[in-house]
Motif scaffolding. Structure first.
Motif, PDB file in Angstrom:
ATOM      1  N   GLU A 120      48.997  23.805  38.823  1.00  0.00           N
ATOM      2  CA  GLU A 120      47.713  24.326  38.357  1.00  0.00           C
ATOM      3  C   GLU A 120      47.581  25.845  38.492  1.00  0.00           C
ATOM      4  N   PRO A 121      47.866  26.428  39.677  1.00  0.00           N
ATOM      5  CA  PRO A 121      47.728  27.895  39.742  1.00  0.00           C
ATOM      6  C   PRO A 121      48.666  28.631  38.786  1.00  0.00           C
ATOM      7  N   LEU A 122      49.833  28.027  38.548  1.00  0.00           N
ATOM      8  CA  LEU A 122      50.775  28.640  37.616  1.00  0.00           C
ATOM      9  C   LEU A 122      50.177  28.684  36.201  1.00  0.00           C
ATOM     10  N   GLN A 125      47.426  31.254  36.025  1.00  0.00           N
ATOM     11  CA  GLN A 125      47.894  32.639  35.995  1.00  0.00           C
ATOM     12  C   GLN A 125      48.622  32.971  34.687  1.00  0.00           C
ATOM     13  N   VAL A 126      49.637  32.194  34.377  1.00  0.00           N
ATOM     14  CA  VAL A 126      50.501  32.565  33.249  1.00  0.00           C
ATOM     15  C   VAL A 126      49.869  32.197  31.908  1.00  0.00           C
ATOM     16  N   LEU A 127      49.246  31.040  31.841  1.00  0.00           N
ATOM     17  CA  LEU A 127      48.669  30.582  30.571  1.00  0.00           C
ATOM     18  C   LEU A 127      47.287  31.180  30.337  1.00  0.00           C
ATOM     19  N   GLU A 134      40.564  35.323  40.882  1.00  0.00           N
ATOM     20  CA  GLU A 134      39.854  34.311  40.080  1.00  0.00           C
ATOM     21  C   GLU A 134      40.402  32.914  40.358  1.00  0.00           C
ATOM     22  N   ILE A 135      41.729  32.827  40.482  1.00  0.00           N
ATOM     23  CA  ILE A 135      42.332  31.517  40.764  1.00  0.00           C
ATOM     24  C   ILE A 135      41.844  30.995  42.112  1.00  0.00           C
ATOM     25  N   ALA A 136      41.767  31.913  43.079  1.00  0.00           N
ATOM     26  CA  ALA A 136      41.278  31.514  44.406  1.00  0.00           C
ATOM     27  C   ALA A 136      39.851  30.976  44.305  1.00  0.00           C
ATOM     28  N   ALA A 137      39.026  31.648  43.503  1.00  0.00           N
ATOM     29  CA  ALA A 137      37.627  31.201  43.347  1.00  0.00           C
ATOM     30  C   ALA A 137      37.576  29.851  42.647  1.00  0.00           C
ATOM     31  N   ILE A 138      38.396  29.687  41.612  1.00  0.00           N
ATOM     32  CA  ILE A 138      38.385  28.431  40.853  1.00  0.00           C
ATOM     33  C   ILE A 138      38.856  27.266  41.719  1.00  0.00           C
ATOM     34  N   MET A 139      39.907  27.502  42.498  1.00  0.00           N
ATOM     35  CA  MET A 139      40.515  26.401  43.254  1.00  0.00           C
ATOM     36  C   MET A 139      39.969  26.266  44.678  1.00  0.00           C
ATOM     37  N   GLY A 140      39.089  27.183  45.070  1.00  0.00           N
ATOM     38  CA  GLY A 140      38.532  27.111  46.415  1.00  0.00           C
ATOM     39  C   GLY A 140      39.563  27.409  47.485  1.00  0.00           C
ATOM     40  N   LEU A 141      40.436  28.378  47.204  1.00  0.00           N
ATOM     41  CA  LEU A 141      41.495  28.741  48.150  1.00  0.00           C
ATOM     42  C   LEU A 141      41.364  30.215  48.520  1.00  0.00           C
TER      43      LEU A 141
ATOM     44  N   THR B 164      42.668  54.382  57.048  1.00  0.00           N
ATOM     45  CA  THR B 164      41.582  53.450  56.740  1.00  0.00           C
ATOM     46  C   THR B 164      42.161  52.050  56.586  1.00  0.00           C
ATOM     47  N   PRO B 165      41.698  51.105  57.386  1.00  0.00           N
ATOM     48  CA  PRO B 165      42.244  49.747  57.251  1.00  0.00           C
ATOM     49  C   PRO B 165      41.721  49.047  55.995  1.00  0.00           C
ATOM     50  N   ILE B 166      42.539  48.143  55.477  1.00  0.00           N
ATOM     51  CA  ILE B 166      42.137  47.298  54.340  1.00  0.00           C
ATOM     52  C   ILE B 166      42.228  45.851  54.807  1.00  0.00           C
ATOM     53  N   ASP B 167      41.161  45.111  54.634  1.00  0.00           N
ATOM     54  CA  ASP B 167      41.156  43.688  54.971  1.00  0.00           C
ATOM     55  C   ASP B 167      40.215  43.020  53.983  1.00  0.00           C
ATOM     56  N   GLN B 168      40.781  42.593  52.875  1.00  0.00           N
ATOM     57  CA  GLN B 168      39.934  42.125  51.790  1.00  0.00           C
ATOM     58  C   GLN B 168      40.679  41.132  50.929  1.00  0.00           C
ATOM     59  N   SER B 169      39.988  40.087  50.512  1.00  0.00           N
ATOM     60  CA  SER B 169      40.511  39.139  49.527  1.00  0.00           C
ATOM     61  C   SER B 169      41.875  38.563  49.909  1.00  0.00           C
ATOM     62  N   GLY B 170      42.095  38.353  51.203  1.00  0.00           N
ATOM     63  CA  GLY B 170      43.373  37.763  51.616  1.00  0.00           C
ATOM     64  C   GLY B 170      44.502  38.772  51.768  1.00  0.00           C
ATOM     65  N   PHE B 171      44.189  40.037  51.648  1.00  0.00           N
ATOM     66  CA  PHE B 171      45.200  41.085  51.844  1.00  0.00           C
ATOM     67  C   PHE B 171      44.823  41.925  53.061  1.00  0.00           C
TER      68      PHE B 171
END
Lengths: 172, 209
Positions: A120-122, A125-127, A134-141, B164-171
């Protein structure tokens, strides 16, 4: 009369915004379900739901993500009603074989054989061209989890690609 | 469907798999599967076009509206860290774990056009691109770290007084100022130890302004 004009305008807007995404949305549903009939049912129901909620779509630039979310929800609702997920290798091979390059066909079979949490994430992203955010938001990850899945999906496909098609459905 | 590949075919496939851009192009072709009805003819029993027609017809009769809304975040200012994260999101192909090393000439070309150079090794660079960023063209490259790809952006026009540290969106990462001006953004996975890469970059980066 005014209401009719409003409806006509909304319908045209719906067709313009949503209509251009039909093919991609169908493909996404097919990669999710691995079954053309299920994909068609899911897309049909999703379009109806999309229309009902269309007035709430304020930002047309977000239509793709909004529709994907509807399709995804509808697919999981559909699958809950199913007793078990089925996969017909013969049917998948038939779908993959549309006259495309043999390598492309082989890769399709390998993608069909991927676990859903990689497939699904593939596709998103690719398709569908979604960002990892956005994928994280869609999939709740988390984005980290999305990146990990994307990396592993590619790794698995590459491994299958160079190692005698070991991901093909008959071998999973 | 296990097939025995000839050594020649295996080598050909390994070359494709090692080339991320080529493999992703193949992947995209594979995902763009034929859509029923899109080619004119459609298989019997397929209800896809009918589904669209029904949806289009029912839209006029639909009276119930769901409150689905999408709202874009609004920033009154554009801080550097969110801009860096946003830029990373726009190049997801860069964030691939790979054994590939970018040819030195390709990296040098990107650095030169980004008004920078490297006076020493910084690690295995797998990707490099000249990118528009806050109105300037900058060098953006990826070093393969212990836990995955680490994004590096060389920012000669961004002047900071302290790291400056970055801690956002899983990065997670840091933007470190360089003595004399400019700064370097280094962003990786949360569990990545960035200190080694940061120190190597601080020793190696030179501006060609």
């Amino acid at each position: 009369m005014k209401a009719e004009l409003f409806s006509l305008g909304e319908r045209r807007r719906f067709e313009r915004v949503v209509g251009q995404l039909r093919q991609e949305i169908y493909r996404y549903a097919l990669w999710l379900s691995r079954d053309p009939t299920v994909a068609e049912d899911v897309v049909q129901e999703s379009f109806l739901r999309a229309w009902r909620g269309f007035k709430g779509l304020q930002d047309e630039a977000k239509a793709r993500q909004w529709l994907v979310t509807i399709v995804r929800r509808e697919f999981f609702r559909f699958r809950e009603r199913q007793r078990e997920e089925t996969m017909d290798p013969g049917l998948l091979a038939e779908i993959a074989d549309d006259g495309a390059d043999p390598l492309v066909q082989e890769l399709r079979i390998a993608i069909f054989a991927l676990e859903e949490n990689y497939r699904e994430p593939l596709a998103l992203q690719v398709l569908m061209g979604h960002t990892t955010e956005e994928i994280a938001a869609i999939m709740g990850l988390t984005q980290g989890a999305v990146l990990t899945r994307l990396h592993r999906a590619r790794d698995k496909l590459k491994q299958a690609f160079v190692e005698d098609g070991t991901l093909s459905p008959e071998n999973t | 469907m296990t097939t025995k590949l000839t050594p020649e075919e295996r080598r050909r496939r390994e070359a494709i798999a090692a080339d991320d851009a080529r493999f992703d192009a193949l992947l995209e072709s594979a995902l763009r599967i034929d859509v029923p009805g899109a080619r004119g003819a459609r298989p019997p029993g397929r209800r896809w076009p009918a589904a669209v027609a029904i949806a289009a017809t029912l839209v006029l009769a639909a009276g119930a509206w769901l409150g689905l809304r999408t709202e874009a975040p609004v920033y009154s200012v554009s801080p550097l860290a969110p801009d860096i994260i946003a830029h990373i999101h726009h190049e997801p192909k860069a964030l691939v774990v790979t054994a590939r090393t970018l040819p030195q000439a390709e990296l040098d070309g990107v650095l030169r056009r980004g008004r920078a150079s490297l006076a020493g090794p910084v690690g295995q660079v797998s990707y490099a691109k000249l990118c528009p960023f806050r109105g300037q063209m900058v060098a953006h490259f990826v070093v393969q770290g212990e836990q995955g790809p680490v994004t590096v952006m060389l920012l000669p026009d961004e002047h900071l007084t302290e790291a400056t540290p970055i801690d956002q969106s899983g990065f997670k990462g840091t933007i470190v100022p360089i003595e004399g001006g400019g700064s370097i953004a280094i962003v990786g996975q949360p569990e990545e130890e960035l200190e080694d890469i940061r120190d190597r970059l601080l020793r190696a980066v030179r501006w060609n302004l």
